[in-house]
Design a protein around this motif. Structure first.
Motif, PDB file in Angstrom:
ATOM      1  N   PRO A  62      76.842  47.912   8.873  1.00 17.28           N
ATOM      2  CA  PRO A  62      77.281  47.104   7.731  1.00 17.28           C
ATOM      3  C   PRO A  62      76.213  46.065   7.390  1.00 17.28           C
ATOM      4  O   PRO A  62      75.583  45.502   8.293  1.00 17.28           O
ATOM      5  CB  PRO A  62      78.554  46.425   8.232  1.00 17.28           C
ATOM      6  N   ALA A  63      76.025  45.838   6.071  1.00 18.80           N
ATOM      7  CA  ALA A  63      74.890  45.010   5.633  1.00 18.80           C
ATOM      8  C   ALA A  63      75.364  43.813   4.812  1.00 18.80           C
ATOM      9  O   ALA A  63      76.529  43.750   4.400  1.00 18.80           O
ATOM     10  CB  ALA A  63      73.952  45.870   4.796  1.00 18.80           C
ATOM     11  N   CYS A  64      74.441  42.897   4.555  1.00 17.37           N
ATOM     12  CA  CYS A  64      74.697  41.758   3.664  1.00 17.37           C
ATOM     13  C   CYS A  64      75.181  42.326   2.326  1.00 17.37           C
ATOM     14  O   CYS A  64      74.619  43.309   1.839  1.00 17.37           O
ATOM     15  CB  CYS A  64      73.421  40.983   3.391  1.00 17.37           C
ATOM     16  N   GLY A  72      64.842  37.163   0.175  1.00 16.23           N
ATOM     17  CA  GLY A  72      64.628  38.281   1.091  1.00 16.23           C
ATOM     18  C   GLY A  72      63.582  39.252   0.543  1.00 16.23           C
ATOM     19  O   GLY A  72      62.956  39.010  -0.486  1.00 16.23           O
ATOM     20  N   VAL A  73      63.430  40.362   1.251  1.00 17.61           N
ATOM     21  CA  VAL A  73      62.467  41.368   0.803  1.00 17.61           C
ATOM     22  C   VAL A  73      63.017  42.063  -0.454  1.00 17.61           C
ATOM     23  O   VAL A  73      62.289  42.287  -1.428  1.00 17.61           O
ATOM     24  CB  VAL A  73      62.190  42.402   1.913  1.00 17.61           C
ATOM     25  N   CYS A  74      64.334  42.330  -0.440  1.00 15.32           N
ATOM     26  CA  CYS A  74      64.943  43.055  -1.570  1.00 15.32           C
ATOM     27  C   CYS A  74      64.876  42.239  -2.863  1.00 15.32           C
ATOM     28  O   CYS A  74      64.461  42.746  -3.908  1.00 15.32           O
ATOM     29  CB  CYS A  74      66.401  43.379  -1.252  1.00 15.32           C
ATOM     30  N   GLY A  94      61.518  34.320   4.706  1.00  9.47           N
ATOM     31  CA  GLY A  94      62.774  34.523   3.993  1.00  9.47           C
ATOM     32  C   GLY A  94      63.410  35.878   4.205  1.00  9.47           C
ATOM     33  O   GLY A  94      64.431  36.191   3.584  1.00  9.47           O
ATOM     34  N   HIS A  95      62.818  36.686   5.085  1.00  9.92           N
ATOM     35  CA  HIS A  95      63.433  37.991   5.377  1.00  9.92           C
ATOM     36  C   HIS A  95      64.894  37.789   5.792  1.00  9.92           C
ATOM     37  O   HIS A  95      65.227  36.886   6.548  1.00  9.92           O
ATOM     38  CB  HIS A  95      62.670  38.683   6.515  1.00  9.92           C
ATOM     39  N   ILE A  96      65.773  38.651   5.269  1.00  9.08           N
ATOM     40  CA  ILE A  96      67.203  38.563   5.596  1.00  9.08           C
ATOM     41  C   ILE A  96      67.508  39.628   6.649  1.00  9.08           C
ATOM     42  O   ILE A  96      67.346  40.823   6.394  1.00  9.08           O
ATOM     43  CB  ILE A  96      68.071  38.793   4.335  1.00  9.08           C
ATOM     44  N   SER A 104      60.348  46.739  10.613  1.00  7.51           N
ATOM     45  CA  SER A 104      59.536  46.893   9.409  1.00  7.51           C
ATOM     46  C   SER A 104      60.423  47.454   8.299  1.00  7.51           C
ATOM     47  O   SER A 104      61.516  47.966   8.564  1.00  7.51           O
ATOM     48  CB  SER A 104      58.307  47.771   9.659  1.00  7.51           C
ATOM     49  N   GLU A 105      59.938  47.334   7.065  1.00  6.45           N
ATOM     50  CA  GLU A 105      60.810  47.615   5.918  1.00  6.45           C
ATOM     51  C   GLU A 105      59.982  48.003   4.699  1.00  6.45           C
ATOM     52  O   GLU A 105      58.858  47.526   4.535  1.00  6.45           O
ATOM     53  CB  GLU A 105      61.598  46.318   5.638  1.00  6.45           C
ATOM     54  N   ILE A 106      60.552  48.864   3.857  1.00  8.05           N
ATOM     55  CA  ILE A 106      59.948  49.138   2.541  1.00  8.05           C
ATOM     56  C   ILE A 106      61.056  49.004   1.493  1.00  8.05           C
ATOM     57  O   ILE A 106      62.181  49.463   1.724  1.00  8.05           O
ATOM     58  CB  ILE A 106      59.267  50.529   2.478  1.00  8.05           C
ATOM     59  N   LEU A 120      65.790  50.423  -3.664  1.00  5.75           N
ATOM     60  CA  LEU A 120      65.965  51.289  -2.496  1.00  5.75           C
ATOM     61  C   LEU A 120      65.349  50.542  -1.325  1.00  5.75           C
ATOM     62  O   LEU A 120      64.176  50.154  -1.382  1.00  5.75           O
ATOM     63  CB  LEU A 120      65.251  52.636  -2.720  1.00  5.75           C
ATOM     64  N   ASP A 121      66.142  50.317  -0.280  1.00  5.87           N
ATOM     65  CA  ASP A 121      65.702  49.539   0.885  1.00  5.87           C
ATOM     66  C   ASP A 121      65.765  50.441   2.116  1.00  5.87           C
ATOM     67  O   ASP A 121      66.808  51.052   2.380  1.00  5.87           O
ATOM     68  CB  ASP A 121      66.650  48.339   1.048  1.00  5.87           C
ATOM     69  N   ILE A 122      64.660  50.531   2.841  1.00  7.06           N
ATOM     70  CA  ILE A 122      64.621  51.365   4.050  1.00  7.06           C
ATOM     71  C   ILE A 122      64.054  50.527   5.195  1.00  7.06           C
ATOM     72  O   ILE A 122      62.997  49.909   5.055  1.00  7.06           O
ATOM     73  CB  ILE A 122      63.762  52.635   3.821  1.00  7.06           C
ATOM     74  N   ASP A 123      64.777  50.511   6.321  1.00  6.40           N
ATOM     75  CA  ASP A 123      64.396  49.684   7.479  1.00  6.40           C
ATOM     76  C   ASP A 123      64.109  50.562   8.696  1.00  6.40           C
ATOM     77  O   ASP A 123      64.773  51.582   8.891  1.00  6.40           O
ATOM     78  CB  ASP A 123      65.555  48.763   7.877  1.00  6.40           C
ATOM     79  N   SER A 124      63.159  50.100   9.507  1.00  5.78           N
ATOM     80  CA  SER A 124      62.832  50.818  10.744  1.00  5.78           C
ATOM     81  C   SER A 124      62.819  49.865  11.929  1.00  5.78           C
ATOM     82  O   SER A 124      62.408  48.710  11.787  1.00  5.78           O
ATOM     83  CB  SER A 124      61.440  51.454  10.609  1.00  5.78           C
TER      84      SER A 124
HETATM   85  N1  SME Z   1      66.174  42.853   4.986  1.00  2.00           N
HETATM   86  C1  SME Z   1      66.610  42.819   3.621  1.00  2.00           C
HETATM   87  C2  SME Z   1      68.104  42.672   3.519  1.00  2.00           C
HETATM   88  C3  SME Z   1      68.837  43.946   3.429  1.00  2.00           C
HETATM   89  S1  SME Z   1      69.022  44.713   4.911  1.00  2.00           S
HETATM   90  O1  SME Z   1      67.696  45.021   5.482  1.00  2.00           O
HETATM   91  C4  SME Z   1      69.925  46.090   4.769  1.00  2.00           C
HETATM   92  C5  SME Z   1      65.934  41.688   2.876  1.00  2.00           C
HETATM   93  O2  SME Z   1      65.259  40.846   3.484  1.00  2.00           O
HETATM   94  O3  SME Z   1      66.084  41.624   1.668  1.00  2.00           O
END
Ligand code: SME
Length: 152
Positions: A62-64, A72-74, A94-96, A104-106, A120-124
């Motif tokens: 479950p996510a924010c 955040g990154v998104c 500010g990463h959430i 890591s994230e894209i 589209l958010d993908i996390d590893s």
């Molecule tokens: N890390 C993201 C938040 C969404 S979760 O990774 C699913 C961010 O910093 O925006």
């Protein structure tokens, strides 16, 4: 192992041609990405609703629920309208942290009528998981989704 983006793109095309409604399409694409890409802990979509990125179809914990543009990154990817590859999320101001396993994230913006309207958010759980090849392959998939998605 490297991802076969040619095959993955064709699989997404099949899904998109079968049903464009965003909920069905994004749900199946999240499942496909989670099943195909190695070392992921979260894959899914945030959609801009009433000025807030709002969690949409995804796979993972479950996510924010809400992320403000610019946060955040998104929210940063949406506001800057840029693909963001973050090799180490702890180094991104500010990463959430929705899932503490993420390292890591894209994040790729998705456009509706020319404007960024979802991501589209993908996390590893692995540092530096996402390569230039992933960035290019996923950008092609997002373009395909933009061309086929039905938002209503
Ligand atoms: N890390 C993201 C938040 C969404 S979760 O990774 C699913 C961010 O910093 O925006």
């Amino acid at each position: 192992m490297r991802t076969d983006y040619h095959l993955l793109t064709e699989q997404v095309r099949q899904l998109a041609q079968t049903e464009g409604w965003y909920a069905s399409l994004f749900a199946n694409v999240s499942a496909l990405l989670m099943d195909t890409l190695e070392d992921l802990n979260w894959a899914g979509f945030y959609i801009l609703i009433n000025g807030q990125l709002t969690v949409g179809p995804f796979q993972g914990k479950p996510a924010c629920i809400h992320i403000a543009p610019g946060k955040g990154v998104c929210g940063t990817a949406l506001e800057q309208d840029e693909i963001l590859v973050v090799p180490d999320v702890h180094a991104f101001p500010g990463h959430i942290a929705c899932d503490s396993a993420s390292r890591s994230e894209i994040v790729l913006p998705l456009h509706r009528g020319g404007a960024a309207a979802a991501v589209l958010d993908i996390d590893s759980p692995r540092l530096s998981r996402f390569s230039e090849e992933d960035r290019e392959g996923l950008a092609g998939i997002v373009k395909l989704l933009e061309d086929h998605v039905v938002w209503e």
